[in-house]
Design a protein around this motif. Sequence first.
Motif, PDB file in Angstrom:
ATOM      1  N   ARG A   1       1.769  11.775 -38.063  1.00 48.34           N
ATOM      2  CA  ARG A   1       2.893  12.443 -38.714  1.00 48.34           C
ATOM      3  C   ARG A   1       2.776  13.944 -38.467  1.00 48.34           C
ATOM      4  O   ARG A   1       1.768  14.428 -37.942  1.00 48.34           O
ATOM      5  CB  ARG A   1       2.879  12.157 -40.218  1.00 48.34           C
ATOM      6  N   LEU A   2       3.801  14.683 -38.849  1.00 45.26           N
ATOM      7  CA  LEU A   2       3.718  16.134 -38.773  1.00 45.26           C
ATOM      8  C   LEU A   2       2.649  16.620 -39.740  1.00 45.26           C
ATOM      9  O   LEU A   2       2.622  16.226 -40.907  1.00 45.26           O
ATOM     10  CB  LEU A   2       5.067  16.758 -39.139  1.00 45.26           C
ATOM     11  N   SER A   3       1.765  17.472 -39.270  1.00 40.98           N
ATOM     12  CA  SER A   3       0.697  17.976 -40.120  1.00 40.98           C
ATOM     13  C   SER A   3       1.252  18.977 -41.134  1.00 40.98           C
ATOM     14  O   SER A   3       2.321  19.567 -40.950  1.00 40.98           O
ATOM     15  CB  SER A   3      -0.376  18.646 -39.273  1.00 40.98           C
TER      16      SER A   3
ATOM     17  N   GLY B   1       0.813  -1.207   0.000  1.00 42.31           N
ATOM     18  CA  GLY B   1       0.000   0.000   0.000  1.00 42.31           C
ATOM     19  C   GLY B   1       0.846   1.257   0.000  1.00 42.31           C
ATOM     20  O   GLY B   1       1.862   1.338   0.690  1.00 42.31           O
ATOM     21  N   GLY B   2       0.429   2.247  -0.796  1.00 42.72           N
ATOM     22  CA  GLY B   2       1.161   3.504  -0.869  1.00 42.72           C
ATOM     23  C   GLY B   2       2.342   3.489  -1.817  1.00 42.72           C
ATOM     24  O   GLY B   2       2.993   4.528  -1.998  1.00 42.72           O
ATOM     25  N   ALA B   3       2.640   2.355  -2.445  1.00 40.18           N
ATOM     26  CA  ALA B   3       3.755   2.294  -3.396  1.00 40.18           C
ATOM     27  C   ALA B   3       3.400   3.073  -4.652  1.00 40.18           C
ATOM     28  O   ALA B   3       2.237   3.108  -5.082  1.00 40.18           O
ATOM     29  CB  ALA B   3       4.073   0.849  -3.742  1.00 40.18           C
ATOM     30  N   GLU B   4       4.393   3.722  -5.240  1.00 38.48           N
ATOM     31  CA  GLU B   4       4.141   4.474  -6.465  1.00 38.48           C
ATOM     32  C   GLU B   4       5.334   4.366  -7.412  1.00 38.48           C
ATOM     33  O   GLU B   4       6.492   4.311  -6.991  1.00 38.48           O
ATOM     34  CB  GLU B   4       3.838   5.932  -6.175  1.00 38.48           C
ATOM     35  N   ALA B   5       5.016   4.324  -8.719  1.00 37.26           N
ATOM     36  CA  ALA B   5       6.035   4.208  -9.754  1.00 37.26           C
ATOM     37  C   ALA B   5       5.722   5.171 -10.886  1.00 37.26           C
ATOM     38  O   ALA B   5       4.571   5.272 -11.320  1.00 37.26           O
ATOM     39  CB  ALA B   5       6.094   2.780 -10.281  1.00 37.26           C
ATOM     40  N   GLU B   6       6.743   5.885 -11.339  1.00 41.31           N
ATOM     41  CA  GLU B   6       6.619   6.761 -12.499  1.00 41.31           C
ATOM     42  C   GLU B   6       7.669   6.356 -13.523  1.00 41.31           C
ATOM     43  O   GLU B   6       8.867   6.318 -13.219  1.00 41.31           O
ATOM     44  CB  GLU B   6       6.803   8.229 -12.110  1.00 41.31           C
ATOM     45  N   LEU B   7       7.231   6.041 -14.735  1.00 37.02           N
ATOM     46  CA  LEU B   7       8.114   5.593 -15.796  1.00 37.02           C
ATOM     47  C   LEU B   7       7.948   6.524 -16.985  1.00 37.02           C
ATOM     48  O   LEU B   7       6.816   6.799 -17.417  1.00 37.02           O
ATOM     49  CB  LEU B   7       7.791   4.160 -16.227  1.00 37.02           C
ATOM     50  N   SER B   8       9.054   7.012 -17.515  1.00 36.71           N
ATOM     51  CA  SER B   8       8.992   7.862 -18.698  1.00 36.71           C
ATOM     52  C   SER B   8      10.140   7.482 -19.619  1.00 36.71           C
ATOM     53  O   SER B   8      11.199   7.017 -19.173  1.00 36.71           O
ATOM     54  CB  SER B   8       9.074   9.348 -18.333  1.00 36.71           C
ATOM     55  N   GLY B   9       9.911   7.682 -20.914  1.00 35.45           N
ATOM     56  CA  GLY B   9      10.950   7.297 -21.852  1.00 35.45           C
ATOM     57  C   GLY B   9      10.772   7.931 -23.210  1.00 35.45           C
ATOM     58  O   GLY B   9       9.690   8.411 -23.565  1.00 35.45           O
ATOM     59  N   ALA B  10      11.869   7.926 -23.978  1.00 36.36           N
ATOM     60  CA  ALA B  10      11.869   8.410 -25.350  1.00 36.36           C
ATOM     61  C   ALA B  10      12.658   7.420 -26.193  1.00 36.36           C
ATOM     62  O   ALA B  10      13.636   6.834 -25.724  1.00 36.36           O
ATOM     63  CB  ALA B  10      12.497   9.795 -25.433  1.00 36.36           C
ATOM     64  N   TYR B  11      12.215   7.246 -27.449  1.00 34.52           N
ATOM     65  CA  TYR B  11      12.916   6.291 -28.312  1.00 34.52           C
ATOM     66  C   TYR B  11      12.868   6.748 -29.758  1.00 34.52           C
ATOM     67  O   TYR B  11      11.983   7.485 -30.192  1.00 34.52           O
ATOM     68  CB  TYR B  11      12.331   4.884 -28.159  1.00 34.52           C
ATOM     69  N   LEU B  12      13.873   6.303 -30.509  1.00 38.71           N
ATOM     70  CA  LEU B  12      14.052   6.683 -31.898  1.00 38.71           C
ATOM     71  C   LEU B  12      14.407   5.444 -32.703  1.00 38.71           C
ATOM     72  O   LEU B  12      15.314   4.695 -32.332  1.00 38.71           O
ATOM     73  CB  LEU B  12      15.184   7.716 -32.010  1.00 38.71           C
TER      74      LEU B  12
ATOM     75  N   HIS C   1       7.341   8.451 -25.415  1.00 38.34           N
ATOM     76  CA  HIS C   1       7.221   9.097 -26.711  1.00 38.34           C
ATOM     77  C   HIS C   1       8.233   8.485 -27.678  1.00 38.34           C
ATOM     78  O   HIS C   1       9.405   8.266 -27.308  1.00 38.34           O
ATOM     79  CB  HIS C   1       7.480  10.599 -26.595  1.00 38.34           C
ATOM     80  N   GLY C   2       7.789   8.208 -28.914  1.00 39.36           N
ATOM     81  CA  GLY C   2       8.668   7.584 -29.889  1.00 39.36           C
ATOM     82  C   GLY C   2       8.657   8.292 -31.226  1.00 39.36           C
ATOM     83  O   GLY C   2       7.670   8.945 -31.599  1.00 39.36           O
ATOM     84  N   ILE C   3       9.754   8.153 -31.969  1.00 36.68           N
ATOM     85  CA  ILE C   3       9.889   8.723 -33.305  1.00 36.68           C
ATOM     86  C   ILE C   3      10.319   7.628 -34.267  1.00 36.68           C
ATOM     87  O   ILE C   3      11.297   6.909 -34.015  1.00 36.68           O
ATOM     88  CB  ILE C   3      10.911   9.881 -33.328  1.00 36.68           C
ATOM     89  N   GLY C   4       9.587   7.488 -35.359  1.00 41.68           N
ATOM     90  CA  GLY C   4       9.993   6.605 -36.446  1.00 41.68           C
ATOM     91  C   GLY C   4      10.614   7.446 -37.545  1.00 41.68           C
ATOM     92  O   GLY C   4       9.893   8.075 -38.336  1.00 41.68           O
TER      93      GLY C   4
ATOM     94  N   ALA D   1       5.579   9.565 -36.725  1.00 46.34           N
ATOM     95  CA  ALA D   1       6.167   8.901 -37.889  1.00 46.34           C
ATOM     96  C   ALA D   1       6.711   9.956 -38.845  1.00 46.34           C
ATOM     97  O   ALA D   1       5.946  10.694 -39.469  1.00 46.34           O
ATOM     98  CB  ALA D   1       5.117   8.033 -38.587  1.00 46.34           C
ATOM     99  N   LEU D   2       8.033  10.023 -38.961  1.00 50.41           N
ATOM    100  CA  LEU D   2       8.666  11.010 -39.832  1.00 50.41           C
ATOM    101  C   LEU D   2       9.091  10.414 -41.165  1.00 50.41           C
ATOM    102  O   LEU D   2       9.713  11.099 -41.972  1.00 50.41           O
ATOM    103  CB  LEU D   2       9.886  11.627 -39.132  1.00 50.41           C
ATOM    104  N   HIS D   3       8.798   9.146 -41.381  1.00 48.13           N
ATOM    105  CA  HIS D   3       9.150   8.467 -42.630  1.00 48.13           C
ATOM    106  C   HIS D   3       7.901   7.742 -43.126  1.00 48.13           C
ATOM    107  O   HIS D   3       7.185   7.119 -42.331  1.00 48.13           O
ATOM    108  CB  HIS D   3      10.291   7.470 -42.389  1.00 48.13           C
ATOM    109  N   PRO D   4       7.632   7.797 -44.424  1.00 50.80           N
ATOM    110  CA  PRO D   4       6.392   7.173 -44.917  1.00 50.80           C
ATOM    111  C   PRO D   4       6.334   5.667 -44.720  1.00 50.80           C
ATOM    112  O   PRO D   4       5.237   5.095 -44.715  1.00 50.80           O
ATOM    113  CB  PRO D   4       6.376   7.543 -46.407  1.00 50.80           C
TER     114      PRO D   4
END
Length: 353
Positions: A336-338, A234-245, A272-275, A306-309
């Motif tokens: 994709r980017l608008s 009880g009361g345990a907490e976890a925060e996970l964040s990441g970025a990938y390419l 958050h990810g980028i292709g 997605a930056l590549h078709p």
Amino acid sequence: MAGLVNAARLPAVADVVGDTDRARPWLDDAALRQRAADALPAVVTRESWKYTPLGPFLESLAGAEAGRGQVEISGTDQAGVTATAFDDLSADQQSRLRQHLEGAMAPDRHAVADLALLRARNGWLVEIAAEIERPLDIHYPDAGMVPVVVLLHAHASVTLVEHLQTRAFLAQVTHIDIADGARLQHHRAALEADVGHYSLLNVRLAKHASYRLTQSATGGRRRRLETHVTLDGGGAEAELSGAYLVEDGQHLDQQLVIEHRHGHTRSHQKFHGIGAGKGRSVFNGRIHIHRHAPASDAQLSNRNLALHPEAEMNTKPELEIYTDDVRCAHGATVGRLSDDALFYLTARGIPEP
């Protein structure tokens, strides 16, 4: 079921791990061999490896240099920190470590991690028994497999930084146990592009424990990052964040499981990810709220650009809830980017490429 693992084509456990060449009191070889043999053909395994061929990972594991390299840990000169190779542990410590390695992982989800443990010839146990000021830095060898187990005692705190500089296939297995009221800040990066890499990060939190993870990754020749966090008090907490390419010809598969086993626990995930090329990205985030975990708060967000078709970006958020009194949300986007955004940027002098 196209694309799922064909169990008949997978190498046998014995072909992957070989024969045990010496006794390892810190590991129950027979139990882990059986657990891996049961898990490899299981439905859970087939589904979780749907977008990543399992066979080549097992072949890379079988061909990796099992005893190569040593983990280097800095910051162990601080009071309250001990780091000991598995082979140098006392008989009592080895017995406790053996129980931990047998019971820490979900038996049907991490067969490759079990096989990596069976291939390993040594490892490191790191114990934190106080509030540590300077970070602990763990430098992994450039190939092979060396497991690391980190135990935080009650009300201890530390910042942990993991470093990789791989040149060949690396199997990275990290177990972390965070006791009552302890706090861990964790930073890890996997940025080498032209390598094969498997990782399991397995974390258990006791009551009022806190875990913060930041993770950065690029695609590799084949890269699979598994993260399994269990909120066990009880009361345990976890925060996970990441970025990938993920760029041309790269492959990145991330599998995240968060288990709320106790009530009044909290988990937040944001990735958050980028292709950026013709590569494949896989993100599977699963939140499991157990029956006896009321008042759980779980959030998951995965956004992909997605930056590549021909970028392939597969994302699958999951919720599995067995109690009514919860607060949960999950979402995923791929876009994709608008045209408007591109016009805005180019109009301000940024070249379109």
